[in-house]
Scaffold this motif. Structure first.
Motif, short mmCIF file in Angstrom:
data_model
loop_
_atom_site.label_atom_id
_atom_site.label_comp_id
_atom_site.label_asym_id
_atom_site.label_seq_id
_atom_site.Cartn_x
_atom_site.Cartn_y
_atom_site.Cartn_z
N SER A 43 7.21 13.97 -7.57
CA SER A 43 6.26 13.35 -6.65
C SER A 43 4.97 14.18 -6.57
O SER A 43 3.86 13.63 -6.56
CB SER A 43 6.89 13.20 -5.27
N ARG A 44 5.12 15.49 -6.54
CA ARG A 44 3.94 16.36 -6.50
C ARG A 44 3.12 16.21 -7.77
O ARG A 44 1.89 16.16 -7.73
CB ARG A 44 4.38 17.82 -6.33
N ARG A 45 3.80 16.10 -8.91
CA ARG A 45 3.09 16.00 -10.19
C ARG A 45 2.30 14.70 -10.32
O ARG A 45 1.30 14.66 -11.04
CB ARG A 45 4.09 16.11 -11.35
N ILE A 46 2.75 13.64 -9.65
CA ILE A 46 2.01 12.38 -9.71
C ILE A 46 1.13 12.22 -8.46
O ILE A 46 0.68 11.12 -8.16
CB ILE A 46 2.94 11.17 -9.89
N HIS A 47 0.95 13.34 -7.73
CA HIS A 47 0.12 13.36 -6.52
C HIS A 47 0.66 12.43 -5.45
O HIS A 47 -0.10 11.78 -4.72
CB HIS A 47 -1.33 12.99 -6.86
N GLY A 48 1.98 12.39 -5.34
CA GLY A 48 2.62 11.55 -4.34
C GLY A 48 2.81 12.27 -3.03
O GLY A 48 2.56 13.47 -2.89
N ARG A 49 3.29 11.53 -2.05
CA ARG A 49 3.56 12.10 -0.74
C ARG A 49 4.80 12.99 -0.83
O ARG A 49 5.75 12.67 -1.53
CB ARG A 49 3.82 11.00 0.29
N ASP A 100 4.66 7.68 -4.68
CA ASP A 100 3.30 7.92 -5.18
C ASP A 100 2.39 8.31 -4.02
O ASP A 100 2.86 8.57 -2.90
CB ASP A 100 2.78 6.70 -5.95
N HIS A 101 1.08 8.33 -4.26
CA HIS A 101 0.14 8.81 -3.25
C HIS A 101 0.05 7.90 -2.04
O HIS A 101 -0.43 8.31 -0.98
CB HIS A 101 -1.25 8.98 -3.86
#
Length: 239
Positions: free
Chosen positions: A222-228, A185-186
């Motif tokens: 990960s990108r879709r959930i604004h993760g690293r 996640d972020h």
């Protein structure tokens, strides 16, 4: 955070906070890190939302990615989350003409035995990993190859962090192997893992192809959930 910080935030006496934290720790809703003299949110909190898990944004965003992964590879894929010392499988996308797996939706398996679980455990801070596995009684064995000590698990997770993904071969189901990547996640925390299961003994080039596609799918989720962002996948280690 420390018990003193909790007491200050809630404007409660420390004695009251310690009693409340003791109850929360006993029921799995809080974790105590004795070396740091701090408390964290326990993984049992996931139980409160388990009935909602299939409708979570994570599964809704991950479902199409798993379907695409299965179409590309012709192998079954699954999405799992960490719950205590177990992984819980939220999605299983089964490939046509592939064997049924034990990783059906809602199934729990010991995380230290599965590629999905190892990928997630490798992202945890050492104090939390140690809190999950305080002694040998925390380890479940399925075969003679099962990891059953904290030292062995810690060494295995060093390899997972180095490679960027986790593997298991025949430790859950004889004749089947898996590769898994963590989805962060972020904050960099492990939100889930994506894994693909295939026949043991596939050529190294095929294993590398599978790893590359899983890594791309994990990075996209990960990108879709604004993760690293995840680091690029290396080739799977050869036995």
């Amino acid at each position: 955070m420390s018990a003193a910080a909790v007491a200050a935030a809630l404007a409660l006496p420390r004695s009251t906070v310690y009693r409340l934290l003791g109850v929360l720790e006993g029921t799995g809703f809080a974790l105590h890190f004795p070396e740091e003299r701090r408390y964290g949110i326990g993984l049992a909190a996931f139980e409160l939302s388990s009935g909602f898990s299939r409708q979570q944004p994570l599964t809704r965003l991950g479902g199409p990615l798993l379907a695409q992964l299965v179409d590309r590879l012709g192998e079954s894929a699954h999405l799992a989350v960490l719950h205590g010392r177990d992984v819980i499988y939220l999605i299983e996308e089964r490939a046509p003409r592939r064997p049924s797996l034990v990783t059906d939706v809602g199934v729990r398996l010991p995380s230290h035995l599965t590629a999905s679980g190892r990928a997630l455990l490798a992202t945890l801070p050492p104090p939390q990993l140690r809190a999950l596995y305080p002694d040998r009684s925390a380890f479940v064995r399925r075969t003679d190859r099962s990891v059953d000590t904290y030292g062995a698990l810690a060494r295995l997770l060093v390899d997972v962090r180095r490679d960027g993904f986790a593997t298991e071969d025949g430790e859950v189901t004889p004749g089947l192997a898996s590769i898994a990547f963590a989805v962060r996640d972020h904050t960099g925390w492990p939100a889930a893992s994506i894994a693909v299961t295939f026949d043991s003994g596939v050529p190294p080039a095929r294993a590398a192809e599978i790893a590359q596609h899983i890594g791309a799918s994990a990075a996209e989720l990960s990108r879709r959930i604004h993760g690293r962002p995840l680091t690029p996948a290396a080739a799977p280690p050869r036995d």
